[in-house]
Motif scaffolding. Sequence first.
Motif, PDB file in Angstrom:
ATOM      1  N   LEU A  85      -5.485   5.432  -2.195  1.00 52.86           N
ATOM      2  CA  LEU A  85      -4.550   5.878  -3.225  1.00 52.86           C
ATOM      3  C   LEU A  85      -3.115   5.830  -2.715  1.00 52.86           C
ATOM      4  CD1 LEU A  85      -3.853   7.161  -5.944  1.00 52.86           C
ATOM      5  CD2 LEU A  85      -4.391   9.398  -4.938  1.00 52.86           C
ATOM      6  N   CYS A  86      -2.893   6.339  -1.512  1.00 53.93           N
ATOM      7  CA  CYS A  86      -1.544   6.364  -0.943  1.00 53.93           C
ATOM      8  C   CYS A  86      -1.001   4.953  -0.740  1.00 53.93           C
ATOM      9  CB  CYS A  86      -1.545   7.119   0.388  1.00 53.93           C
ATOM     10  SG  CYS A  86      -1.844   8.896   0.247  1.00 53.93           S
ATOM     11  N   TRP A  87      -1.858   4.059  -0.240  1.00 53.08           N
ATOM     12  CA  TRP A  87      -1.408   2.699   0.037  1.00 53.08           C
ATOM     13  C   TRP A  87      -1.032   1.955  -1.237  1.00 53.08           C
ATOM     14  CZ3 TRP A  87       0.696  -0.623   3.067  1.00 53.08           C
ATOM     15  CH2 TRP A  87       0.572  -1.986   2.823  1.00 53.08           C
ATOM     16  N   PHE A  88      -1.912   1.978  -2.221  1.00 48.57           N
ATOM     17  CA  PHE A  88      -1.634   1.219  -3.439  1.00 48.57           C
ATOM     18  C   PHE A  88      -0.461   1.811  -4.214  1.00 48.57           C
ATOM     19  CE2 PHE A  88      -6.148  -0.207  -2.958  1.00 48.57           C
ATOM     20  CZ  PHE A  88      -5.841  -1.554  -2.784  1.00 48.57           C
ATOM     21  N   ALA A  89      -0.313   3.136  -4.184  1.00 51.85           N
ATOM     22  CA  ALA A  89       0.827   3.757  -4.849  1.00 51.85           C
ATOM     23  C   ALA A  89       2.131   3.349  -4.162  1.00 51.85           C
ATOM     24  CB  ALA A  89       0.672   5.278  -4.829  1.00 51.85           C
ATOM     25  N   ALA A  90       2.125   3.352  -2.825  1.00 49.58           N
ATOM     26  CA  ALA A  90       3.320   2.959  -2.081  1.00 49.58           C
ATOM     27  C   ALA A  90       3.638   1.485  -2.307  1.00 49.58           C
ATOM     28  CB  ALA A  90       3.116   3.228  -0.594  1.00 49.58           C
ATOM     29  N   LEU A  91       2.594   0.650  -2.326  1.00 52.26           N
ATOM     30  CA  LEU A  91       2.795  -0.788  -2.502  1.00 52.26           C
ATOM     31  C   LEU A  91       3.279  -1.114  -3.907  1.00 52.26           C
ATOM     32  CD1 LEU A  91       2.452  -3.547  -1.089  1.00 52.26           C
ATOM     33  CD2 LEU A  91       0.138  -3.637  -2.036  1.00 52.26           C
ATOM     34  N   GLY A  92       2.655  -0.503  -4.912  1.00 59.74           N
ATOM     35  CA  GLY A  92       3.004  -0.803  -6.292  1.00 59.74           C
ATOM     36  C   GLY A  92       4.357  -0.254  -6.708  1.00 59.74           C
ATOM     37  N   ARG A 130       3.208  -8.092  -6.374  1.00 61.22           N
ATOM     38  CA  ARG A 130       3.900  -8.872  -7.399  1.00 61.22           C
ATOM     39  C   ARG A 130       4.068  -8.075  -8.693  1.00 61.22           C
ATOM     40  NH1 ARG A 130       3.638 -12.948 -11.286  1.00 61.22           N
ATOM     41  NH2 ARG A 130       5.140 -14.608 -10.907  1.00 61.22           N
ATOM     42  N   GLN A 131       3.031  -7.349  -9.085  1.00 62.05           N
ATOM     43  CA  GLN A 131       3.135  -6.524 -10.288  1.00 62.05           C
ATOM     44  C   GLN A 131       4.170  -5.422 -10.097  1.00 62.05           C
ATOM     45  OE1 GLN A 131       1.260  -8.835 -12.289  1.00 62.05           O
ATOM     46  NE2 GLN A 131       1.206  -6.926 -13.413  1.00 62.05           N
TER      47      GLN A 131
END
Length: 204
Positions: free
Chosen positions: A159-166, A31-32
């Motif tokens: 790190l990779c997941w949250f960067a891709a998601l965000g 969402r962010q």
Amino acid sequence: MNHALTAAAAGFGTGLSLIVAIGAQNAFVLRQGVRRDAVLAVVGICALSDAVLIALGVGGVGAVVVAWPGAVRAVGLVGGVFLLCYGALAARRVLRPGTGLTADGEAAGSRRRAVLTCLAMTWLNPHVYLDTVFLLGSLAADRGPLRWTFGLGAALASLCWFAALGFGARLLGRLLARPTAWRVLDGLVAVTMLGLGALLVTGA
């Protein structure tokens, strides 16, 4: 060298298997990201928090977490109440649209609020301690001298997941340009938060 790469790859795969699931933290980051609101700060907090928790697990703190079930339960209660409140706010947005939410972040909340919410989502979830600290720590221990390499792989996966998601969520900007689409997203967030909050409060 090959053994180190194998351990790192195993940690990366294990980390992804634990992170890539619909949960309170992922729903919040998504969402962010769509709102383009404090994305870098949120992604950084999630990735850094996971790295710290993974390091604690690899360092052997998992046994301490399991030895204090009362503390884990207390965290679960607080986290559950927090998720229920956040879910209720999301549900309210679904029932009362038109609050000025836009994909370009014009109506985005303050960075401080986003940071505090992200910290609460991360550190008030007891499953984070049991999965990341205990489970990953136990799997890392099986790697012997390469346990820290395994942990590094898991942290890199986070790190990779949250960067891709965000940051990847911005690609949904056009899709979510309509109020109806935002209601669907908030509906997903509400269901996720309320469901997990209820599970945490009831201890299920």
